[in-house]
Design a protein around this motif. Structure first.
Motif, PDB file in Angstrom:
ATOM      1  N   SER A  95      53.980  80.500  12.437  1.00 45.86           N
ATOM      2  CA  SER A  95      54.531  79.528  13.367  1.00 45.86           C
ATOM      3  C   SER A  95      53.112  78.522  13.219  1.00 45.86           C
ATOM      4  O   SER A  95      52.940  76.666  13.832  1.00 45.86           O
ATOM      5  N   ALA A  96      51.648  78.725  13.252  1.00 41.89           N
ATOM      6  CA  ALA A  96      50.687  77.877  13.116  1.00 41.89           C
ATOM      7  C   ALA A  96      49.651  79.066  12.079  1.00 41.89           C
ATOM      8  O   ALA A  96      49.898  79.996  11.508  1.00 41.89           O
ATOM      9  N   PRO A  97      48.582  78.099  11.498  1.00 38.53           N
ATOM     10  CA  PRO A  97      47.853  78.640  10.531  1.00 38.53           C
ATOM     11  C   PRO A  97      47.091  80.491  10.964  1.00 38.53           C
ATOM     12  O   PRO A  97      47.434  81.481  10.075  1.00 38.53           O
ATOM     13  N   ASP A  98      47.038  80.551  12.233  1.00 40.49           N
ATOM     14  CA  ASP A  98      46.918  81.918  12.823  1.00 40.49           C
ATOM     15  C   ASP A  98      46.910  82.981  13.316  1.00 40.49           C
ATOM     16  O   ASP A  98      46.949  83.690  13.882  1.00 40.49           O
ATOM     17  N   ARG A  99      48.391  82.772  13.286  1.00 43.47           N
ATOM     18  CA  ARG A  99      49.620  83.320  13.679  1.00 43.47           C
ATOM     19  C   ARG A  99      50.559  84.350  12.447  1.00 43.47           C
ATOM     20  O   ARG A  99      51.781  83.481  12.631  1.00 43.47           O
ATOM     21  N   TYR A 100      50.263  84.752  11.525  1.00 45.83           N
ATOM     22  CA  TYR A 100      50.707  84.966  10.540  1.00 45.83           C
ATOM     23  C   TYR A 100      51.173  86.539  11.364  1.00 45.83           C
ATOM     24  O   TYR A 100      50.151  86.690  12.198  1.00 45.83           O
ATOM     25  N   LEU A 101      52.030  87.438   9.958  1.00 50.47           N
ATOM     26  CA  LEU A 101      52.203  88.466  10.482  1.00 50.47           C
ATOM     27  C   LEU A 101      51.596  89.237   9.002  1.00 50.47           C
ATOM     28  O   LEU A 101      51.262  88.198   8.434  1.00 50.47           O
ATOM     29  N   MET A 102      51.447  90.397   9.224  1.00 52.87           N
ATOM     30  CA  MET A 102      51.328  90.906   7.930  1.00 52.87           C
ATOM     31  C   MET A 102      52.324  92.511   6.870  1.00 52.87           C
ATOM     32  O   MET A 102      51.891  93.481   8.167  1.00 52.87           O
TER      33      MET A 102
END
Length: 214
Positions: A162-169
Motif C-alpha cells: 500500500s506504500a513504497p516501504d510496505r511491500y512483501l518479498m
C-alpha cells in the motif's frame, strides 16, 4: 495481497525443485552406494560470497571453512513465515547443541536477506538475536544478494504494498545444510508455510543435523 504472496511462494518452491533436479542431473559420476551419501551430494548449490553481517563486518564464505552451515534466505520484515521457519531451525539447532555440544559448535547458522533495501545491519541485529545467539544475519548490495541467491538456487521477487516501504518479498522457502567445504548436503525439514511452529518441528531439524554432522 496474501493470495499473491502464497502463489508466489508456491511458484518459487516449484522452481527450486526443478533447479535442484537439474543441478543433480548435471553432476558427473555415479553416487556412491550406501545410506551415508547426503541427498544433495554433487549438486551445484552454494558458492563464494562476500556480504555484511549484523555488526557491520565484512563476511566471506571462506570465513566458515571447516564448519557446517545452515543457510536460510528470508527477510526481517516478513510477517509470518520467516519467523516461524527460523524458530523451527534454531530450536532444532539448540536441541542438537544440547545433545551433542561439540558437534553443535561445528554448525554455523546463516540468515541471508532477500530484502537488502530494508535489511541493513542495524535492522538485522535485533531480528537475528531473537532466534539464536550465534545466528548471523547477512546483507549486502542488491547485486551481492542476487549473486549469492543465484548460487543457492533461490528466487525472490517484490510484491508491492500500500506504500513504497510496505511491500512483501515472495521467496524460496528452504534451508540448506552445507558441509565443512561449503558443499550441499541436505535440505532441513520445513513444514507447510501455513502452519505454526509445533512441538515436533525442531526435533526433526535436530534429527537431520545428527544424521549428517560428524
Amino acid at each position: 495481497m496474501m493470495n499473491s504472496v502464497i502463489m508466489g511462494r508456491k511458484f518459487v518452491r516449484s522452481s527450486l525443485v526443478l533447479m535442484l533436479a537439474a543441478a543433480l542431473a548435471a553432476c558427473n559420476g555415479a553416487a556412491p552406494a550406501g545410506d551415508a551419501q547426503p541427498p544433495l551430494a554433487g549438486a551445484r548449490i552454494g558458492g563464494p560470497f562476500t556480504l555484511t553481517d549484523q555488526n557491520g563486518r565484512t563476511v566471506s564464505d571462506t570465513d566458515f571453512a571447516g564448519q557446517y552451515r545452515i543457510v536460510y534466505f528470508g527477510y526481517s520484515f516478513c510477517p509470518d513465515i520467516c519467523p516461524v521457519d527460523l524458530q523451527k531451525l534454531m530450536r532444532g539447532l539448540a536441541a542438537f547443541e544440547k545433545a551433542s555440544p561439540k558437534l553443535g559448535a561445528k554448525v554455523q547458522p546463516l540468515f541471508i536477506t532477500v530484502d537488502p533495501a530494508r535489511d541493513t545491519p542495524e535492522a538485522l541485529k535485533p531480528f537475528v538475536s531473537r532466534y539464536h545467539p550465534r545466528l548471523l544475519g547477512l546483507t549486502g548490495t542488491p547485486e551481492q544478494i542476487a549473486k549469492v541467491a543465484k548460487g543457492y538456487a533461490v528466487v525472490y521477487n517484490k510484491v508491492e504494498g500500500s506504500a513504497p516501504d510496505r511491500y512483501l518479498m515472495a521467496h524460496t522457502q528452504i534451508a540448506f545444510l552445507m558441509d565443512p567445504d561449503g558443499k550441499p548436503m541436505a535440505m532441513l525439514p520445513l513444514d507447510d508455510p501455513s502452519t505454526d511452529i509445533d512441538e515436533g518441528a525442531p526435533d526433526k531439524v535436530a534429527a537431520e543435523l545428527a544424521k549428517w554432522v560428524k
